[in-house]
Every structure is written in structure tokens, then in C-alpha cells.
Scaffold this motif. Structure first.
Motif, short mmCIF file in Angstrom:
data_model
loop_
_atom_site.label_atom_id
_atom_site.label_comp_id
_atom_site.label_asym_id
_atom_site.label_seq_id
_atom_site.Cartn_x
_atom_site.Cartn_y
_atom_site.Cartn_z
N PRO A 1 -56.48 154.74 42.65
CA PRO A 1 -56.36 154.96 44.26
C PRO A 1 -55.00 154.78 44.47
O PRO A 1 -54.18 154.11 44.49
N TRP B 1 -61.72 147.43 43.59
CA TRP B 1 -61.74 148.63 43.08
C TRP B 1 -62.79 148.70 42.32
O TRP B 1 -63.13 148.08 41.45
N GLN C 1 -61.32 156.89 35.77
CA GLN C 1 -61.07 157.08 37.21
C GLN C 1 -59.83 157.50 37.83
O GLN C 1 -58.87 157.42 37.24
#
Length: 608
Positions: A175, A213, A172
Motif C-alpha cells: 500500500p 492492512w 500483495q
């Protein structure tokens, strides 16, 4: 620009970095590679730190860096302001010096909040048994993470790979909502990874009190830090005012250029445009003058090699970057203008030819031995045509400059080959049709392998510029996309400003990590002048109607402020070009299934 990677597990066995990851990291940092491994017995964990450096500043400084206290630092970024870095100093060393002086968590946040410029960090505090990691406010540098619950390992990296067992390891993008702290001591003791978030927050706004998340494995817990500390954003909140003058009265004529000139008759408007040009010019200056020391000086005695390249379509965003770069690059130094085009399939070329009433014998797909001119016509996509027109404007404005207009022509066969070999792994974990189109177009453009047409004929050219300027960020801030007009028509100015605020907030997850990985794969550094902290701060201070007036027609009203700046800088037709997305201008979107939607999952990006 660097390729950075960190691996930790809860055993005393040394961590091993897979060779395919190492290769991708070395592509980003070809000048120097180094690994550091550590094993701690109490608490039990082992770590691997891997740094691969693209030399951009000061003396060549291998990474990871280790300080006197055993702290280890990996830095992928550029300091363009906030902290003082001398012209002969290395910013990695400067940042580590500052972090080494920190006595508490708030000190670390204070150091990072001062940095103007793109960055991604991994910082190991030995005494605290913790790892700090994160990305800058806009996420201009890629950082990905994966957790292998079966192997009890956690990994951070600039690039990812798709592994045979995706159920075990899932990548991933980290962020870009703050800085994270991984507590290795408590994680080791109970076998779960404990992450604390220190979110970005504006000085004049309440910091967020929760964060979700999605897709976290059950072995990871993430929460906002208990001390309620946050990292201060240098970017002011966007001006959301919608109390406006009567914008509809600004329609002065049917002549678009006259409309723009009419705006510039206002002293107040010209002052604002001048201020915008000033702040954007300074952003470009920082990025074209903060260049690597020349390690090829002996081969570059005639100043024939460009140090700066621009992703160039001839549209207003790239034209303004070229004009401003011309102001700050020595006059005897070339600038590479990278223009990419994708060849249409034979069937579609024939269809286009018939629609235009052309003689099929002139179609290069039907000729037994097509001429160079016919081959060239196969790549005359919209961005190639506007690019050539833009080149002529630049030559008129700056005739002494050598502008290398690099025609990068990509066939469907080469696209398929390079997507499978390299691009799909770089775009991952993003996976939409839009990611495929833009990722492929940017990868080929940044590679810079093409031809230059001169009076003597065509010649092969490979751009060696380490710095690649891109215009991303202009449309998101100045209402350049067609969806902005749609939102304006349905919800007025209130809807438009909300849309722009949302666009800027999601740019890290939508664009920047992907583009950084794709451009960095060539050992080059992407630089984003429109996302300079001072540029964004200036634009955020303005009410929406000063940046865009969507009562005006397409090609004028969107990105109005940028068009006025283009007129002031002496540009002509390019100041009035409507927005054309890269996937359409380069015609890559026409190569595949035209019934696909941009948001669809792209089967062509599936890798093994």
C-alpha cells in the motif's frame, strides 16, 4: 525504470531467486543485471538483492548499489524535482549519497519526502539490521510483497508470479500509504516479521494514528511507528469548497464550442487556464527531456527513431499530451502515437454488419481473401476512428513533425495467447474483469508493434521509444468518468468533491501498480504527467467548479478546465470528445462475456 527484488530468510542458507521471477525483472531492466547476497550470523538471517536496470539517466549504473558502510540500495524511480540531479548524473547514486548521510530515521524520511517523481525503494541499513521499503505518494511504481510462513522468508519485488501453492505464498501490492521499516534483528530473534509504518501526512493535517492492512499472515505484525514520525507529502489537501457561483447560468448556448469560447472571454478564466497549461507543460517537459543516453546512436543517424511514445486514443487527455510534447521534443524527432484495437469475433462482426445494413460480402470475416482495406475495417473501433481524427489535428498544428500513428491490431487468438503467457502474471495480484481488459489493452499498446499507413502504403513498425506517456490521472482529478455525473446528480457538489478525493486516494491500488508492471514488461518506462506533484498541487488548490461544471452537457462540463486548455492550445473537435474508457474504445470489452461486471473476478486471469 528498474526491476528490483529483495528476499530475506531466518537461516544462514543463501537465498535463491526463482528464474521465472528473474526473467520478468530482466524484462523491466534489460540493460544491466546484478545480484548481491549477504549472510549475517548475529542475528541470523540471509538476504538477496537483485537489480535489473533500464538505462534512463546519466552513466549506466548497475544495481544494487553498495556504499562504504555496507548499506545496500535498490531504486526504481525518477527524480523530476525536489533533489538536484545534474543532467549527467544518475539519480540512483544521488539518492544513495543522501541516504548514506542520514543519522536517524527522521533523516531518511526527510530525504524521501523531498523527491518529486515516481519511485519504489528497498534500502538495507547494515548497522541497524533493517530494511526500508515503500512507494511514492501516488504509487506510480509497482512494489509487491509476499511472505512464506513455511519457509520463514519475506520477499519484495516489482513483479510477482502465481505459485502452485497459493496457501503458502500470497502476493500483495505494498500500500502506498507510507514507508515501511522491517526490523531484521528483532524479527530473527522471535521468528515473526515486525513491520513499522511511517505514514504519508500533510504538514497542515494530523497524521493517521492507525492503519489496517488486510490479509496479513499471522507471522507479520504491522503498526505505526512508536515515535509517531511520518513522511511529509508534497501534495496539499484538496480544496473541498462547495460555495459556488450560479453554475447553471453558465449554459450559454446549444453550441458546445461556443460555450467553451464564452468561458475564455473572461480574463480571469484565461489566466487560470494559462497557469494550468504552464504547469502541465513543465510536467511534460521533464518527462520528454529526461531521456536515456542513446545507446543506438550509430543506428540512429537519420533521426528516424522516436524516443517518446504516447498511449493515444485521440481523446482530449492524449491529445493535450501530444501537443505539449511537441513543444519540447526536437522538431526533427518523430513521436510514436500508439493506438490499439481488438478485432471483434466473427459472429459479432456479422451482427454489426447486419445492423448497419451492410452487404455481408464486404465483411472481412466472410471473404475468402480479404483485401488490406477490409482487414483494416475489422479494427475500426471507436478509438481508431478518433485516433485518426486526432492525428489530422496534430498534423495541422505541427506539420513539420513526423507523427507515427501506430495501428496496433490484436486478434482474439493473440490476446488469449499473450494473456496466458505474460499478461496475467503482470496484472496479478489484481484480478477483476476491469484489470484484465485494461491490463491487456495497455500491454499490447505499450509493446508498440503495428502498422503505419503512409502515402506509399502500409509498413510494419515497432516502437523503440523507452518513454511512454499516459493520460491517467486526468479523469480522476477533473471528474471525467460517468460515475462522477451519477454522484453529482445524487449528492451535488459535496458528493462530487468527496468522490474525487476518494478517486485520487485509491489510484495507487486501482491503476498505477498494474500499469507500471504491464508497460515495464517491454523494457519501457511509464510516465504520468497528469500526476506530476506540481500538476496535482495546482488542481487541488482549485475549487471543484473551476475544474468541472457538470451542469454543462457531456463532452463539455466534465474536465472543463482541460477542454478550455485544449481550445487555448489550438485543438478543435478533440476538445469536445466525451470520455470513452479504454476497454470500450479499443473494443476489448466486446471480445469476452458481455454479461460480466467490471468488478467481477476474472477467470481468464487465473494462472498456475
Amino acid at each position: 525504470m528498474c526491476g528490483i527484488c529483495f528476499v530475506v530468510n531466518f537461516t544462514a542458507s543463501p537465498c535463491i531467486l526463482q528464474e521465472n521471477v528473474c526473467k520478468k525483472l530482466r524484462n523491466r531492466g534489460p540493460n544491466c543485471s546484478k545480484n548481491i547476497t549477504i549472510t549475517i550470523s548475529d542475528p541470523v538471517y540471509s538476504c538477496l538483492f537483485s537489480g535489473h536496470v533500464l538505462h534512463m539517466r546519466g552513466s549506466l549504473t548497475p544495481q544494487p548499489l553498495l556504499d562504504a558502510d555496507g548499506n545496500i540500495f535498490l531504486w526504481n524511480g525518477e527524480v523530476f524535482g525536489g533533489l538536484t540531479v545534474g543532467t549527467k548524473e544518475n539519480d540512483t547514486e544521488i539518492i544513495l549519497q543522501q541516504l548514506s548521510l542520514c543519522k536517524c530515521n527522521s533523516d531518511i524520511l526527510s530525504v524521501l519526502s523531498q523527491v518529486k517523481g515516481p519511485w519504489a525503494i528497498i534500502y538495507y541499513q547494515k548497522a541497524e539490521h533493517c530494511i526500508w521499503f515503500g512507494r511514492d505518494f501516488f504509487g506510480r511504481r509497482s512494489l509487491l510483497w509476499s511472505c512464506d510462513s513455511e519457509q520463514s522468508s519475506f520477499m519484495l519485488s516489482s513483479v510477482s508470479i502465481c505459485l502452485p501453492n497459493p496457501e503458502s505464498v500470497h502476493w500483495q501490492e505494498v500500500p502506498a500509504v507510507g514507508v515501511y521499516r522491517l526490523d531484521l534483528k528483532s524479527s530473527s530473534q522471535d521468528g515473526n516479521w515486525k513491520l513499522e509504518l511511517y505514514p504519508w501526512a500533510h504538514p497542515d493535517a494530523e497524521p493517521p494514528n492507525d492503519f489496517t492492512w488486510e490479509g496479513l499472515p499471522s507471522s507479520i505484525s504491522l503498526m505505526i511507528n512508536n515515535s509517531r514520525l511520518f513522511i511529509t507529502s508534497l501534495i496539499p489537501l484538496m480544496n473541498m469548497s462547495i460555495t459556488t457561483p450560479n453554475l447553471e447560468l453558465n449554459l450559454s448556448s446549444q453550441n458546445s464550442s461556443c460555450d467553451l469560447k464564452e468561458f475564455l472571454k473572461s480574463a480571469e478564466k484565461r489566466e487560470m487556464v494559462g497557469s494550468f497549461i504552464g504547469v502541465l507543460s513543465e510536467a511534460v517537459r521533464r518527462r520528454v527531456q529526461c531521456l536515456p543516453l542513446q545507446d543506438t546512436a550509430a543506428q540512429d543517424t537519420n533521426n528516424k527513431a522516436a524516443h517518446v511514445a504516447i498511449l493515444f486514443s485521440g481523446g482530449i487527455d492524449s491529445m493535450i499530451l501530444a501537443v505539449l510534447a511537441d513543444h519540447h521534443i526536437p522538431a526533427d524527432r518523430p513521436v510514436d502515437l500508439l493506438n490499439v484495437a481488438f478485432k471483434l469475433q466473427e459472429l459479432k462482426m456479422n451482427q454489426v454488419s447486419r445492423k448497419k445494413g451492410h452487404n455481408q460480402k464486404k465483411d472481412c470475416t466472410n471473404a475468402d481473401a480479404p483485401s488490406d482495406q477490409q482487414k483494416s475495417n475489422c479494427f475500426d473501433v471507436p478509438d481508431r476512428i478518433t485516433g485518426r481524427a486526432g492525428l489530422q489535428e496534430l498534423k495541422n498544428l505541427s506539420p513539420a513533425r513526423k507523427w507515427n500513428f501506430v495501428e496496433i491490431n490484436v486478434t482474439q487468438e493473440e490476446l488469449k495467447e499473450m494473456r496466458e503467457k505474460r499478461i496475467s502474471h503482470l496484472v496479478h495480484p489484481l484480478d477483476t474483469v476491469l484489470d484484465d481488459s485494461i491490463g491487456c489493452a495497455v500491454w499490447f499498446a505499450a509493446r508498440g508493434v503495428g502498422i503505419i499507413s503512409e502515402e506509399a502504403g502500409q509498413r510494419q513498425h515497432t516502437s523503440t521509444a523507452k518513454v511512454v506517456l499516459t493520460g491517467i490521472g486526468a479523469d480522476e482529478q477533473l471528474a471525467g468518468y460517468s460515475r462522477h455525473r451519477i454522484r453529482f446528480k445524487s449528492s451535488g457538489l459535496e458528493g462530487l468533491v468527496k468522490e474525487l478525493a476518494m478517486e485520487l486516494g485509491r489510484i495507487s491500488s486501482r491503476n498505477l501498480g498494474r500499469d507500471d508492471r504491464v508497460i515495464g514488461d517491454h523494457g519501457k518506462e511509464a510516465r504520468f504527467p497528469y500526476l506530476d506533484e506540481d500538476v496535482v498541487s495546482f488542481l487541488n488548490s482549485l475549487p471543484i467548479w473551476e475544474k468541472a461544471n457538470l451542469f454543462l452537457p457531456r463532452g463539455v462540463g466534465e474536465k472543463l478546465l482541460l477542454r478550455l486548455a485544449a481550445m487555448e492550445l489550438g485543438l478543435g473537435a478533440s476538445a469536445l470528445l466525451p470520455k470513452r474508457a479504454m476497454q470500450f474504445g479499443s473494443r476489448i470489452a466486446k471480445l469476452e462475456n458481455t454479461h460480466e461486471k467490471a468488478s467481477d473476478k476474472c477467470k481468464r486471469l487465473v494462472t498456475s
